[in-house]
Design a protein around this motif. Structure first.
Motif, PDB file in Angstrom:
ATOM      1  N   MET A  81      -0.534 -30.755  15.450  1.00 50.16           N
ATOM      2  CA  MET A  81       0.800 -30.255  16.286  1.00 50.16           C
ATOM      3  C   MET A  81       2.414 -30.677  15.473  1.00 50.16           C
ATOM      4  SD  MET A  81       1.945 -31.204  20.222  1.00 50.16           S
ATOM      5  CE  MET A  81       1.826 -33.599  19.816  1.00 50.16           C
ATOM      6  N   THR A  82       2.888 -30.416  14.668  1.00 48.64           N
ATOM      7  CA  THR A  82       4.609 -30.471  14.446  1.00 48.64           C
ATOM      8  C   THR A  82       4.943 -30.818  15.322  1.00 48.64           C
ATOM      9  OG1 THR A  82       3.664 -28.960  12.717  1.00 48.64           O
ATOM     10  CG2 THR A  82       6.423 -30.207  12.781  1.00 48.64           C
ATOM     11  N   VAL A  83       5.739 -31.617  15.289  1.00 48.35           N
ATOM     12  CA  VAL A  83       7.175 -32.210  16.827  1.00 48.35           C
ATOM     13  C   VAL A  83       8.925 -32.234  15.784  1.00 48.35           C
ATOM     14  CG1 VAL A  83       7.752 -33.791  18.175  1.00 48.35           C
ATOM     15  CG2 VAL A  83       5.434 -33.281  17.816  1.00 48.35           C
ATOM     16  N   GLY A  84       9.234 -30.910  16.403  1.00 44.13           N
ATOM     17  CA  GLY A  84      10.524 -31.716  16.385  1.00 44.13           C
ATOM     18  C   GLY A  84      11.567 -32.723  16.613  1.00 44.13           C
ATOM     19  N   VAL A  85      12.513 -33.741  15.910  1.00 44.77           N
ATOM     20  CA  VAL A  85      12.236 -34.924  16.738  1.00 44.77           C
ATOM     21  C   VAL A  85      14.480 -34.456  16.298  1.00 44.77           C
ATOM     22  CG1 VAL A  85      12.978 -36.969  16.948  1.00 44.77           C
ATOM     23  CG2 VAL A  85      10.478 -35.918  15.807  1.00 44.77           C
ATOM     24  N   TRP A  86      15.121 -34.297  17.177  1.00 45.06           N
ATOM     25  CA  TRP A  86      16.349 -33.585  17.120  1.00 45.06           C
ATOM     26  C   TRP A  86      17.458 -35.324  17.725  1.00 45.06           C
ATOM     27  CZ3 TRP A  86      18.939 -29.647  14.724  1.00 45.06           C
ATOM     28  CH2 TRP A  86      20.473 -29.413  14.414  1.00 45.06           C
ATOM     29  N   ILE A  87      17.872 -35.784  17.345  1.00 44.01           N
ATOM     30  CA  ILE A  87      18.553 -36.514  17.699  1.00 44.01           C
ATOM     31  C   ILE A  87      19.983 -37.192  17.614  1.00 44.01           C
ATOM     32  CG2 ILE A  87      18.686 -39.838  16.565  1.00 44.01           C
ATOM     33  CD1 ILE A  87      16.173 -39.350  15.311  1.00 44.01           C
ATOM     34  N   ILE A  88      20.782 -37.238  19.005  1.00 39.09           N
ATOM     35  CA  ILE A  88      22.400 -37.631  18.474  1.00 39.09           C
ATOM     36  C   ILE A  88      22.409 -38.541  17.961  1.00 39.09           C
ATOM     37  CG2 ILE A  88      23.813 -37.132  20.492  1.00 39.09           C
ATOM     38  CD1 ILE A  88      21.787 -34.904  20.193  1.00 39.09           C
ATOM     39  N   GLY A  89      23.092 -38.680  17.034  1.00 41.47           N
ATOM     40  CA  GLY A  89      23.580 -40.109  16.651  1.00 41.47           C
ATOM     41  C   GLY A  89      22.361 -40.076  15.298  1.00 41.47           C
ATOM     42  N   ALA A  90      22.790 -38.412  14.330  1.00 45.34           N
ATOM     43  CA  ALA A  90      21.298 -38.630  13.381  1.00 45.34           C
ATOM     44  C   ALA A  90      21.962 -39.753  12.277  1.00 45.34           C
ATOM     45  CB  ALA A  90      21.496 -37.155  12.855  1.00 45.34           C
ATOM     46  N   ARG A  91      23.428 -40.134  11.715  1.00 44.84           N
ATOM     47  CA  ARG A  91      23.394 -40.678  10.709  1.00 44.84           C
ATOM     48  C   ARG A  91      23.850 -42.720  11.311  1.00 44.84           C
ATOM     49  NH1 ARG A  91      26.822 -35.617   9.244  1.00 44.84           N
ATOM     50  NH2 ARG A  91      25.723 -34.626   7.082  1.00 44.84           N
ATOM     51  N   GLY A  92      23.694 -42.372  13.039  1.00 42.79           N
ATOM     52  CA  GLY A  92      23.783 -44.413  12.991  1.00 42.79           C
ATOM     53  C   GLY A  92      22.598 -45.072  12.652  1.00 42.79           C
ATOM     54  N   ASN A  93      23.199 -46.103  12.402  1.00 44.68           N
ATOM     55  CA  ASN A  93      21.896 -47.349  11.987  1.00 44.68           C
ATOM     56  C   ASN A  93      20.847 -46.685  12.890  1.00 44.68           C
ATOM     57  OD1 ASN A  93      24.296 -48.031  11.374  1.00 44.68           O
ATOM     58  ND2 ASN A  93      24.319 -50.087  11.456  1.00 44.68           N
ATOM     59  N   VAL A  94      19.655 -47.012  14.132  1.00 48.32           N
ATOM     60  CA  VAL A  94      18.535 -47.035  14.600  1.00 48.32           C
ATOM     61  C   VAL A  94      18.307 -44.943  14.145  1.00 48.32           C
ATOM     62  CG1 VAL A  94      17.703 -46.215  16.915  1.00 48.32           C
ATOM     63  CG2 VAL A  94      19.991 -47.968  16.700  1.00 48.32           C
ATOM     64  N   ALA A  95      19.312 -44.501  13.903  1.00 45.21           N
ATOM     65  CA  ALA A  95      18.596 -43.055  14.047  1.00 45.21           C
ATOM     66  C   ALA A  95      18.116 -43.024  12.432  1.00 45.21           C
ATOM     67  CB  ALA A  95      19.556 -41.963  14.176  1.00 45.21           C
ATOM     68  N   SER A  96      19.348 -43.418  11.591  1.00 44.05           N
ATOM     69  CA  SER A  96      18.703 -43.369   9.807  1.00 44.05           C
ATOM     70  C   SER A  96      17.184 -44.043   9.252  1.00 44.05           C
ATOM     71  CB  SER A  96      19.662 -44.140   9.584  1.00 44.05           C
ATOM     72  OG  SER A  96      21.062 -43.247   9.152  1.00 44.05           O
ATOM     73  N   VAL A  97      17.099 -45.777  10.345  1.00 47.74           N
ATOM     74  CA  VAL A  97      15.952 -46.585  10.126  1.00 47.74           C
ATOM     75  C   VAL A  97      14.991 -46.446  10.728  1.00 47.74           C
ATOM     76  CG1 VAL A  97      15.059 -49.076  11.070  1.00 47.74           C
ATOM     77  CG2 VAL A  97      17.754 -48.743   9.907  1.00 47.74           C
ATOM     78  N   SER A  98      14.776 -45.279  12.141  1.00 49.37           N
ATOM     79  CA  SER A  98      14.016 -44.714  12.226  1.00 49.37           C
ATOM     80  C   SER A  98      13.203 -43.198  12.045  1.00 49.37           C
ATOM     81  CB  SER A  98      14.097 -43.917  13.991  1.00 49.37           C
ATOM     82  OG  SER A  98      14.413 -44.821  14.141  1.00 49.37           O
ATOM     83  N   MET A  99      14.233 -43.247  10.907  1.00 56.46           N
ATOM     84  CA  MET A  99      13.661 -42.082   9.687  1.00 56.46           C
ATOM     85  C   MET A  99      13.381 -42.016   9.015  1.00 56.46           C
ATOM     86  SD  MET A  99      16.857 -38.408  11.000  1.00 56.46           S
ATOM     87  CE  MET A  99      17.811 -40.018  10.781  1.00 56.46           C
ATOM     88  N   THR A 100      13.973 -43.035   8.498  1.00 55.85           N
ATOM     89  CA  THR A 100      13.601 -43.933   6.874  1.00 55.85           C
ATOM     90  C   THR A 100      11.930 -44.902   7.631  1.00 55.85           C
ATOM     91  OG1 THR A 100      15.292 -44.553   6.554  1.00 55.85           O
ATOM     92  CG2 THR A 100      13.861 -45.964   5.654  1.00 55.85           C
ATOM     93  N   GLY A 101      11.942 -44.820   8.261  1.00 60.09           N
ATOM     94  CA  GLY A 101      10.419 -44.815   9.270  1.00 60.09           C
ATOM     95  C   GLY A 101       9.631 -44.644   8.395  1.00 60.09           C
ATOM     96  N   ALA A 102      10.108 -43.499   9.354  1.00 60.96           N
ATOM     97  CA  ALA A 102       8.807 -42.290   9.653  1.00 60.96           C
ATOM     98  C   ALA A 102       8.085 -41.760   8.250  1.00 60.96           C
ATOM     99  CB  ALA A 102       9.591 -41.432  10.491  1.00 60.96           C
ATOM    100  N   ARG A 103       9.318 -41.842   7.909  1.00 64.42           N
ATOM    101  CA  ARG A 103       8.908 -41.031   6.057  1.00 64.42           C
ATOM    102  C   ARG A 103       8.364 -42.102   5.519  1.00 64.42           C
ATOM    103  NH1 ARG A 103       6.749 -37.087   6.511  1.00 64.42           N
ATOM    104  NH2 ARG A 103       7.023 -36.968   4.162  1.00 64.42           N
TER     105      ARG A 103
END
Length: 398
Positions: A1-23
């Motif tokens: 199942m491919t899940v799109g994740v749309w983050i409000i505040g995508a360039r902030g600290n929490v979002a950036s670390v979340s995406m870095t961690g996931a990848r």
């Protein structure tokens, strides 16, 4: 199942670390430490793989995700340089999927982060339609099976009269009338719930907490949850408070002093924005203890700390024969490193709930939040039990 994740505040600290961690997890250069969904019994659920999360988002800042992650790597080592190097191309691709957001009624501190935002001369209804179009374009272009919207933006000032939006009809009338009190977080939530996208509010902002939006979530059978991720000092209160209550030790006062240095700390320098955060951090203790006590929370911005935060707590309590005692502790942690794995957990759990047709408030996720919607009990162990019971009921093969 491919899940799109749309983050409000995508360039902030929490979002950036979340995406870095996931990848990084997907590329095999990081593990899942800190993720609740990687531990039994929750891991037994049929959750989407971290590898299958596809990211995009809204932001009002021009700084690229890669640049934010570099700041995390350079100040305190929140992201290891080797880890960042392994996912740089991934972050650049994600950044191409970030759209300009709105800072409507987010306070001067947030609005000051960018000179260009949607919504300054646009009606509320038009903002909602633009958000919906961004959600739809992302989901279509990426071919995702479902889309989960996560609010990880900076804290907004509280709404002065939330009761004005207790019904869906009242909320929709406010949209039509271009109500100046409707904040960005509620508009992002409204757009998501209208189109059947699960919504998670990781901030103290309004989000989907209004009665009218809860009604919409129930009507459209869309899962949603919030507010304010529980990562540090409040996590400790929800664990230690029940200890004092269970041993019948009377807490006379609980003072908490927090210092942090990232953009969230900067925004919380503004008293209007700080009000919502203080409310979410301080309200649970009286509920746990069963009586009112002096419970003060202070938050100060300390630029040199970067993404790190420190909380010093002083607990003054009374025991047998009126003997007064005290406990002091210091909590020091990297804000984004504590929050990011929870964001990934919430996305996976929200996607599962959506797949199962579980609309409305996801009360089993209470342990993730300071002010969990639909749950009145704040004892951490009881909140964990809600999650574990859910996992045991719905685990594969159960």
């Amino acid at each position: 199942m491919t899940v799109g994740v749309w983050i409000i505040g995508a360039r902030g600290n929490v979002a950036s670390v979340s995406m870095t961690g996931a990848r990084a997890i997907a590329r095999g250069v990081a593990d899942t430490t800190g993720m609740v969904t990687a531990r039994e019994p929750v891991a037994a659920l049929d959750l989407p793989a971290v590898d299958d999360l596809v990211f995009g988002g809204h932001d009002i800042r021009s700084q690229r995700i890669e640049e934010t992650a570099e700041e995390m790597a350079g100040h305190g080592g929140v992201v290891a340089p080797d880890t960042l190097d392994a996912v740089r191309e991934d972050l650049r691709e994600i950044d191409e999927r970030v759209e300009l957001g709105t800072a409507r009624r987010c306070g001067e501190a947030v609005e000051g982060m960018s000179s260009e935002t949607t919504g300054e001369d646009v009606s509320v209804a038009d903002i909602v339609e633009e958000i919906r179009a961004d959600y739809a374009a992302f989901a279509d272009s990426q071919g995702v099976d479902r889309l989960v919207v996560v609010n990880a933006a900076s804290t907004e000032p509280p709404i002065p009269t939330p009761g004005d939006y207790d019904t869906l009809a009242a909320f929709e009338t406010a949209v039509e009338r271009d109500d100046p009190n409707l904040p960005a977080s509620a508009l992002y939530a409204y757009a998501a719930l209208l189109d059947g996208h699960p919504y998670v509010n990781f901030t103290p902002s309004t989000g989907s907490s209004l009665g009218g939006l809860r009604e919409l979530a129930e009507r459209n059978e869309v899962p949603h949850m919030g507010r304010d991720g529980k990562t540090g000092e409040t996590l400790m209160k929800s664990a230690l408070g029940p200890m004092f209550a269970g041993r019948n030790l009377r807490v006379l006062s609980w003072e908490g002093h927090n210092i942090l240095g990232n953009s969230d700390g900067l925004v919380l320098e503004d008293d209007a924005n700080k009000a919502g955060k203080i409310e979410s951090k301080g309200s649970l203790l009286d509920d746990i203890l069963g009586y009112e006590t002096h419970n003060a929370v202070r938050i100060d911005y300390t630029p040199s700390l970067g993404d790190w935060k420190t909380a010093w707590d002083h607990v003054h309590f009374e025991g047998f024969l009126g003997t007064e005692m005290k406990m002091q502790f210091t909590w020091e942690g990297a804000d984004s490193a504590l929050a990011a794995p929870l964001v990934l957990d919430l996305v996976r759990l929200a996607a599962l709930a959506d797949e199962r047709g579980e609309g409305g408030t996801m009360s089993h996720l209470a342990s993730f939040f300071k002010s969990p919607e639909g749950v009145d009990r704040h004892e951490l162990s009881e909140q964990f039990r809600l999650l574990y019971d859910y996992a045991e009921r719905h685990a594969e093969g159960a």
